[in-house]
Design a protein around this motif. Structure first.
Motif, PDB file in Angstrom:
ATOM      1  N   ALA A   1      10.993 -82.021  34.932  1.00 33.29           N
ATOM      2  CA  ALA A   1      11.528 -80.707  34.577  1.00 33.29           C
ATOM      3  C   ALA A   1      11.761 -79.835  35.803  1.00 33.29           C
ATOM      4  O   ALA A   1      12.074 -78.646  35.658  1.00 33.29           O
ATOM      5  CB  ALA A   1      10.582 -80.002  33.607  1.00 33.29           C
ATOM      6  N   GLY A   2      11.617 -80.404  36.989  1.00 33.46           N
ATOM      7  CA  GLY A   2      11.839 -79.644  38.210  1.00 33.46           C
ATOM      8  C   GLY A   2      10.763 -78.602  38.461  1.00 33.46           C
ATOM      9  O   GLY A   2      11.014 -77.588  39.110  1.00 33.46           O
ATOM     10  N   PHE A   3       9.560 -78.848  37.914  1.00 34.44           N
ATOM     11  CA  PHE A   3       8.420 -77.937  38.066  1.00 34.44           C
ATOM     12  C   PHE A   3       8.699 -76.570  37.448  1.00 34.44           C
ATOM     13  O   PHE A   3       8.156 -75.562  37.878  1.00 34.44           O
ATOM     14  CB  PHE A   3       8.003 -77.821  39.536  1.00 34.44           C
ATOM     15  CG  PHE A   3       7.662 -79.159  40.136  1.00 34.44           C
ATOM     16  CD1 PHE A   3       6.429 -79.729  39.901  1.00 34.44           C
ATOM     17  CD2 PHE A   3       8.602 -79.861  40.879  1.00 34.44           C
ATOM     18  CE1 PHE A   3       6.114 -80.977  40.415  1.00 34.44           C
ATOM     19  CE2 PHE A   3       8.302 -81.109  41.394  1.00 34.44           C
ATOM     20  CZ  PHE A   3       7.048 -81.667  41.161  1.00 34.44           C
ATOM     21  N   ASN A   4       9.538 -76.581  36.424  1.00 29.38           N
ATOM     22  CA  ASN A   4       9.829 -75.386  35.641  1.00 29.38           C
ATOM     23  C   ASN A   4       8.909 -75.377  34.422  1.00 29.38           C
ATOM     24  O   ASN A   4       9.157 -76.084  33.444  1.00 29.38           O
ATOM     25  CB  ASN A   4      11.291 -75.382  35.206  1.00 29.38           C
ATOM     26  CG  ASN A   4      11.617 -74.226  34.272  1.00 29.38           C
ATOM     27  OD1 ASN A   4      10.820 -73.307  34.077  1.00 29.38           O
ATOM     28  ND2 ASN A   4      12.802 -74.269  33.671  1.00 29.38           N
ATOM     29  N   VAL A   5       7.835 -74.590  34.475  1.00 27.14           N
ATOM     30  CA  VAL A   5       6.853 -74.598  33.397  1.00 27.14           C
ATOM     31  C   VAL A   5       7.404 -73.999  32.112  1.00 27.14           C
ATOM     32  O   VAL A   5       6.773 -74.122  31.049  1.00 27.14           O
ATOM     33  CB  VAL A   5       5.569 -73.844  33.814  1.00 27.14           C
ATOM     34  CG1 VAL A   5       4.853 -74.580  34.923  1.00 27.14           C
ATOM     35  CG2 VAL A   5       5.880 -72.409  34.220  1.00 27.14           C
ATOM     36  N   PHE A   6       8.571 -73.363  32.177  1.00 27.60           N
ATOM     37  CA  PHE A   6       9.182 -72.768  30.991  1.00 27.60           C
ATOM     38  C   PHE A   6      10.097 -73.749  30.258  1.00 27.60           C
ATOM     39  O   PHE A   6      10.674 -73.397  29.225  1.00 27.60           O
ATOM     40  CB  PHE A   6       9.959 -71.504  31.362  1.00 27.60           C
ATOM     41  CG  PHE A   6       9.075 -70.346  31.713  1.00 27.60           C
ATOM     42  CD1 PHE A   6       8.711 -69.417  30.757  1.00 27.60           C
ATOM     43  CD2 PHE A   6       8.589 -70.193  33.004  1.00 27.60           C
ATOM     44  CE1 PHE A   6       7.884 -68.356  31.073  1.00 27.60           C
ATOM     45  CE2 PHE A   6       7.769 -69.128  33.337  1.00 27.60           C
ATOM     46  CZ  PHE A   6       7.411 -68.208  32.371  1.00 27.60           C
ATOM     47  N   ASP A   7      10.239 -74.954  30.789  1.00 25.62           N
ATOM     48  CA  ASP A   7      11.041 -75.968  30.107  1.00 25.62           C
ATOM     49  C   ASP A   7      10.406 -76.269  28.742  1.00 25.62           C
ATOM     50  O   ASP A   7       9.226 -76.625  28.653  1.00 25.62           O
ATOM     51  CB  ASP A   7      11.085 -77.249  30.955  1.00 25.62           C
ATOM     52  CG  ASP A   7      12.088 -78.253  30.430  1.00 25.62           C
ATOM     53  OD1 ASP A   7      12.029 -78.592  29.222  1.00 25.62           O
ATOM     54  OD2 ASP A   7      12.928 -78.727  31.214  1.00 25.62           O
ATOM     55  N   ARG A   8      11.183 -76.110  27.686  1.00 18.69           N
ATOM     56  CA  ARG A   8      10.638 -76.243  26.330  1.00 18.69           C
ATOM     57  C   ARG A   8      10.086 -77.629  26.043  1.00 18.69           C
ATOM     58  O   ARG A   8       9.171 -77.786  25.232  1.00 18.69           O
ATOM     59  CB  ARG A   8      11.716 -75.903  25.305  1.00 18.69           C
ATOM     60  CG  ARG A   8      12.115 -74.423  25.309  1.00 18.69           C
ATOM     61  CD  ARG A   8      13.108 -74.124  24.217  1.00 18.69           C
ATOM     62  NE  ARG A   8      13.482 -72.706  24.210  1.00 18.69           N
ATOM     63  CZ  ARG A   8      14.335 -72.175  23.348  1.00 18.69           C
ATOM     64  NH1 ARG A   8      14.924 -72.949  22.429  1.00 18.69           N
ATOM     65  NH2 ARG A   8      14.614 -70.882  23.416  1.00 18.69           N
ATOM     66  N   LYS A   9      10.612 -78.626  26.704  1.00 18.49           N
ATOM     67  CA  LYS A   9      10.131 -79.991  26.460  1.00 18.49           C
ATOM     68  C   LYS A   9       8.662 -80.153  26.852  1.00 18.49           C
ATOM     69  O   LYS A   9       7.961 -80.999  26.308  1.00 18.49           O
ATOM     70  CB  LYS A   9      10.996 -80.989  27.226  1.00 18.49           C
ATOM     71  CG  LYS A   9      12.420 -81.091  26.720  1.00 18.49           C
ATOM     72  CD  LYS A   9      13.217 -82.111  27.522  1.00 18.49           C
ATOM     73  CE  LYS A   9      14.651 -82.200  27.032  1.00 18.49           C
ATOM     74  NZ  LYS A   9      15.459 -83.161  27.837  1.00 18.49           N
ATOM     75  N   LEU A  10       8.208 -79.339  27.796  1.00 17.62           N
ATOM     76  CA  LEU A  10       6.822 -79.444  28.248  1.00 17.62           C
ATOM     77  C   LEU A  10       5.846 -78.909  27.211  1.00 17.62           C
ATOM     78  O   LEU A  10       4.649 -79.207  27.269  1.00 17.62           O
ATOM     79  CB  LEU A  10       6.635 -78.680  29.563  1.00 17.62           C
ATOM     80  CG  LEU A  10       7.377 -79.242  30.775  1.00 17.62           C
ATOM     81  CD1 LEU A  10       7.201 -78.319  31.974  1.00 17.62           C
ATOM     82  CD2 LEU A  10       6.884 -80.644  31.103  1.00 17.62           C
ATOM     83  N   GLN A  11       6.328 -78.097  26.281  1.00 13.74           N
ATOM     84  CA  GLN A  11       5.466 -77.561  25.230  1.00 13.74           C
ATOM     85  C   GLN A  11       5.439 -78.456  23.993  1.00 13.74           C
ATOM     86  O   GLN A  11       4.711 -78.167  23.043  1.00 13.74           O
ATOM     87  CB  GLN A  11       5.938 -76.150  24.836  1.00 13.74           C
ATOM     88  CG  GLN A  11       6.030 -75.175  26.006  1.00 13.74           C
ATOM     89  CD  GLN A  11       4.728 -75.015  26.761  1.00 13.74           C
ATOM     90  OE1 GLN A  11       3.657 -74.999  26.164  1.00 13.74           O
ATOM     91  NE2 GLN A  11       4.818 -74.905  28.090  1.00 13.74           N
ATOM     92  N   GLN A  12       6.229 -79.525  24.029  1.00  9.87           N
ATOM     93  CA  GLN A  12       6.276 -80.443  22.896  1.00  9.87           C
ATOM     94  C   GLN A  12       5.315 -81.604  23.108  1.00  9.87           C
ATOM     95  O   GLN A  12       5.025 -82.000  24.235  1.00  9.87           O
ATOM     96  CB  GLN A  12       7.701 -80.981  22.715  1.00  9.87           C
ATOM     97  CG  GLN A  12       8.731 -79.901  22.417  1.00  9.87           C
ATOM     98  CD  GLN A  12      10.157 -80.431  22.462  1.00  9.87           C
ATOM     99  OE1 GLN A  12      10.396 -81.588  22.786  1.00  9.87           O
ATOM    100  NE2 GLN A  12      11.111 -79.568  22.140  1.00  9.87           N
ATOM    101  N   ARG A  13       4.818 -82.124  22.015  1.00  7.77           N
ATOM    102  CA  ARG A  13       3.910 -83.268  22.078  1.00  7.77           C
ATOM    103  C   ARG A  13       4.685 -84.525  22.467  1.00  7.77           C
ATOM    104  O   ARG A  13       5.769 -84.784  21.953  1.00  7.77           O
ATOM    105  CB  ARG A  13       3.230 -83.465  20.728  1.00  7.77           C
ATOM    106  CG  ARG A  13       2.223 -84.581  20.674  1.00  7.77           C
ATOM    107  CD  ARG A  13       1.539 -84.612  19.319  1.00  7.77           C
ATOM    108  NE  ARG A  13       0.678 -83.443  19.145  1.00  7.77           N
ATOM    109  CZ  ARG A  13       0.055 -83.148  18.010  1.00  7.77           C
ATOM    110  NH1 ARG A  13       0.237 -83.904  16.936  1.00  7.77           N
ATOM    111  NH2 ARG A  13      -0.717 -82.077  17.932  1.00  7.77           N
TER     112      ARG A  13
END
Length: 322
Positions: A285-297
């Motif tokens: 995600a390019g170290f973008n903590v706001f990427d929605r995929k990172l909040q998905q299981r």
């Protein structure tokens, strides 16, 4: 290419749990937990700590139940800090749990579903009171704590998260220096992941758990992010440096400690897999903590757990540790 967890693998994991749900007799003293208590802890971990619930499925049933008890206790302690309206009320609740933990090492423990399951784990495996007291004390400290340096985060991870892995090791019959070192390193990596993953929520609340030395090094404007939470180049650089610390620790565990630890320890050390998987998704995600995929299981965690359990390692190449 994205790997889909085979349906047969999911069925295998479920069958492994269901076919080993009966509790054999034990001579280690009077056990208190009823099946409903164990199910309560299982559900608590399943709903609040899903990745580590998956990790527990690769342990023998008695160790799995012990891990559920300790992690359910952790959920209860985390909820005190997150769901209590004031610090004074939280301190009172922590005092209540302090009394419960103390009673677990007495002949007359306080009776709750979680306490009965943890009490049984102590009776069966001699779980050290050090880990439970440390778990409580670190959860209590973080109510008013900030982290000035990366070293502060490392110390917190060693104490607050590793003490969830040490009892799991004891339940597997492992008391070993290399396995304990692995647990501490995984604890540090877990702290890095959790502090990073929670950034979107915390920034919206006007908080940030990244250590101040990294924030200052990369000139992250926290006031701006508190007002308008979003990813910025400075924040991404800070997240990159911080997450690399966590990933490097996991590589060290796999290279140095796992090969020298007893094989019986490996089911507990699988706690590294969900951390590794999330940090690798963060990289993508390019170290973008706001990427929605990172909040998905991620359904890849179960696949990676199964593969690591077969291989006896989670080492593989990645660009994160560059």
């Amino acid at each position: 290419m994205h790997k889909v967890v085979p349906r047969s693998l999911c069925i295998h994991a479920a069958r492994r749990f269901l076919t080993s749900s009966r509790r054999p007799p034990t001579s280690s003293g009077t056990l208190l937990a009823q099946p409903s208590d164990i199910e309560y802890c299982r559900q608590l971990v399943l709903k609040n700590d899903y990745d580590n619930y998956l990790v527990s499925l690769f342990s023998p049933r008695p160790a799995r139940e012990a891990a559920w008890g300790v992690r359910a206790l952790n959920v209860e302690l985390v909820n005190v800090g997150e769901k209590t309206s004031s610090q004074a009320a939280a301190q009172m609740r922590y005092g209540y749990w302090r009394d419960i933990i103390a009673s677990l090492y007495s002949p007359d423990p306080v009776q709750t579903p979680v306490s009965r399951v943890v009490y049984d784990a102590i009776q069966r495996f001699g779980i050290s009171k050090t880990w439970l007291h440390r778990l409580l004390s670190e959860r209590e400290k973080i109510l008013a704590s900030t982290f000035a340096t990366v070293g502060d985060v490392e110390k917190y991870g060693e104490r607050a998260y590793a003490c969830l892995i040490h009892p799991h090791l004891e339940a597997l019959g492992v008391r070993d220096m290399h396995a304990d070192n692995a647990a501490r390193a995984i604890g540090i990596s877990t702290a890095v992941m959790n502090f990073t993953r929670s950034l979107p929520l915390l920034l919206a609340q006007g908080r940030c758990d990244l250590p101040r030395d990294i924030i200052e090094k990369h000139k992250v404007d926290l006031d701006d992010l508190y007002a308008h939470p979003r990813s910025t180049p400075a924040l991404q650089e800070a997240v990159y440096e911080f997450s690399t610390l966590g990933y490097t620790r996991l590589c060290g565990v796999a290279e140095l400690y796992v090969p020298n630890s007893p094989k019986a320890a490996f089911p507990a050390l699988l706690a590294a897999i969900p951390v590794k998987e999330w940090l690798e998704r963060l990289e993508k995600a390019g170290f973008n903590v706001f990427d929605r995929k990172l909040q998905q299981r991620s359904f890849r965690v179960l696949w990676q757990l199964w593969r690591a359990s077969r291989k006896g390692t989670w080492l593989e190449s990645s660009n994160l540790n560059r």
